[in-house]
Design an enzyme around this catalytic site. Sequence first.
Site, PDB file in Angstrom:
ATOM      1  N   LYS A 163     -11.969  42.281  40.741  1.00 45.91           N
ATOM      2  CA  LYS A 163     -11.786  42.836  42.082  1.00 45.91           C
ATOM      3  C   LYS A 163     -10.964  41.868  42.906  1.00 45.91           C
ATOM      4  O   LYS A 163     -11.137  40.654  42.793  1.00 45.91           O
ATOM      5  CB  LYS A 163     -13.177  43.061  42.690  1.00 45.91           C
ATOM      6  CG  LYS A 163     -13.222  43.463  44.147  1.00 45.91           C
ATOM      7  CD  LYS A 163     -14.657  43.790  44.575  1.00 45.91           C
ATOM      8  CE  LYS A 163     -14.779  43.912  46.082  1.00 45.91           C
ATOM      9  NZ  LYS A 163     -16.164  44.135  46.547  1.00 45.91           N
TER      10      LYS A 163
ATOM     11  N   ASP B 194     -21.237  42.624  42.889  1.00 42.96           N
ATOM     12  CA  ASP B 194     -19.905  42.113  43.215  1.00 42.96           C
ATOM     13  C   ASP B 194     -20.036  40.634  43.568  1.00 42.96           C
ATOM     14  O   ASP B 194     -20.477  40.295  44.662  1.00 42.96           O
ATOM     15  CB  ASP B 194     -19.306  42.874  44.406  1.00 42.96           C
ATOM     16  CG  ASP B 194     -18.928  44.310  44.055  1.00 42.96           C
ATOM     17  OD1 ASP B 194     -19.556  44.870  43.123  1.00 42.96           O
ATOM     18  OD2 ASP B 194     -18.031  44.880  44.709  1.00 42.96           O
TER      19      ASP B 194
ATOM     20  N   LYS C 294     -10.806  46.825  40.622  1.00 36.71           N
ATOM     21  CA  LYS C 294     -11.161  47.287  41.974  1.00 36.71           C
ATOM     22  C   LYS C 294     -10.355  46.554  43.035  1.00 36.71           C
ATOM     23  O   LYS C 294     -10.660  45.422  43.381  1.00 36.71           O
ATOM     24  CB  LYS C 294     -12.659  47.082  42.231  1.00 36.71           C
ATOM     25  CG  LYS C 294     -13.108  47.468  43.643  1.00 36.71           C
ATOM     26  CD  LYS C 294     -14.608  47.341  43.839  1.00 36.71           C
ATOM     27  CE  LYS C 294     -14.997  47.552  45.306  1.00 36.71           C
ATOM     28  NZ  LYS C 294     -16.421  47.340  45.561  1.00 36.71           N
TER      29      LYS C 294
END
Lengths: 306, 292
Positions: A206, A143, A242
């Site tokens: 995300k 991430d 996400k």
Amino acid sequence: MLESNKHSIFQTINAASPIDKVGVEERVARFQTRSIKDDAKAQGLKMVLSMIDLTTLEGKDTPGKVKQMCFKAHHLHDLHPNLPQVAAVCVYPSMVAIAKQALEGTSVKIASVATAFPSGQSNLEIKLADVKLAVDSGADEIDMVISRGKFLSGEYNFVFDEIAMIKEACGVARLKVILETGELCTLDNVRKASDIAMYAGADFIKTSTGKIQPAATMQVTYTMLLAIKDYFEATGKMIGMKPAGGISTSKLALHNLVMVNEILGPNWLHNEWFRFGASSLANDVLMQILKLESGSYQSPNYFTLD
Amino acid sequence: MSNLEVLKTYKLYIGGAFPRTESGRFYAPVSKQGEVLGNICLSSRKDLRNAVVAARKAQGPWEERSALNRSQILYRIAELFSDRKEIFLKEFQKQGSSLEEAVLEFSTTLDRIVYYAGWCDKYNQVLSSVNPVNSSHFNFSTCEPMGIVALIAPQNTALIGLVSLILPALAGGNTLVALASENLPISAISFAEVLNDSDVPAGVVNILTGKQDEIAPIMASHMDINALISSDLGAIENAIAEACIDNLKRKFTYTEDFNQPESQGLTFIADLQEIKTTWHPIENIGGSTSTY
């Protein structure tokens, strides 16, 4: 990447029409009026559980805390059989090796934040080294955060190239690109950052680090889902989504699923393509599932904290 | 020139706000004289759930208040209640009391609030103890509040029953989710307004209106409620008692006539306390060299 190629990509990105904020708010409000009851609710809640990235990203994280969270990842509530396990755990690079060991033999994935998370304020060498540490320690997913400062000063090329290089450093690990939408100020920026991330090689986009408010609002998630849809229609490539930060209730999680289903369709209703970044959501979902089955409202006292 | 009549809408009291029931339902209780008291919120299980969430959030800060401060706040309830005498007398009479009965209920209620305000910083000394043990320990027992108390108000009084059970729970540091008398609900909501203006923190007391038979079983089975108090529940008493078992909810049934001045006491506070006993290692208790 060829400069001419990138030029045409940026033409596509700039061609995206401006976001109608009032329209987005109205559309999002309509997702929240859906009534989901009984069997559909039970099924939805189990799906939510299977999509959670159980997260701990604190300065005070210890190996003990990470091990305990990893145990919870595949033992959500042992008093109740037939519960799914969560999709992944999400930790700092220094904790990946510990998580790897704790999750051996399970199918729970390990996600690690990297690239000078959460601010991203460092140089490329250090960011790449950060990614390498996580990947070498056994992370399945990375991430990363984008450089918001560069983005806001209009250096889109820089942001694009950085994501592309991080993607290369990830190897087989899937790359989630955190836009930190709370710092991007407008939905137009969210859309632009989403496009840049996807064209630069993101496997997932995300919303947030969870360190900045507002985090994963439905308006922002909606805008990013539309970007994913347009990207899919243009390239045929599926990108995951996400939302992270601020989704702590089952109801909100179900509303998010409704939104995914209606924008991207059922193909995205799988933890391969949709995740919730959350630390307290899992317990709320567990309480709702037990409430549905027993008929009694539950108490947090009877569920493990980590 | 006369104004248009401004009718008051009686709503619920949850988390320091006065929302309507999420269900949108209502019922119209009728007084002894046949007068409709109004369209009153018919609370649903979700209203109860919301009230419990509000109470749980308020529980920690409320029990951590100093005993003196809780006492000040309870006395403040009496101050504001006293201020609104006319409103309550009018409402008691609207719900079927004679003027004489209304005055008596008001003054008994006022006394009761002051009585329990006084107990806040005293019950722990009276109920606690130092216990003789056969080892070198300083062993003592003290009170801690149970937590969230569900209260089903006695049906036959508009306010005195409700207040007689709310106040001892509050004095002892508990939070409450109360269901007002089904047929006499309006002064319970006016009392909520008094609470709301008395520095009682949001969520510490939550008051619902509606049907006892609908709400009581959900209170009883709720895993996050720690105690359930009521007057005799009649036909559903046993079922409610059974539903309390799952989370070992404390259940107390009070059959007192709360209109009587003597229907008050330390026992109402004590029932809603957990006793914590501490073993503190210490040298040579009671001996000639004892430091204790």
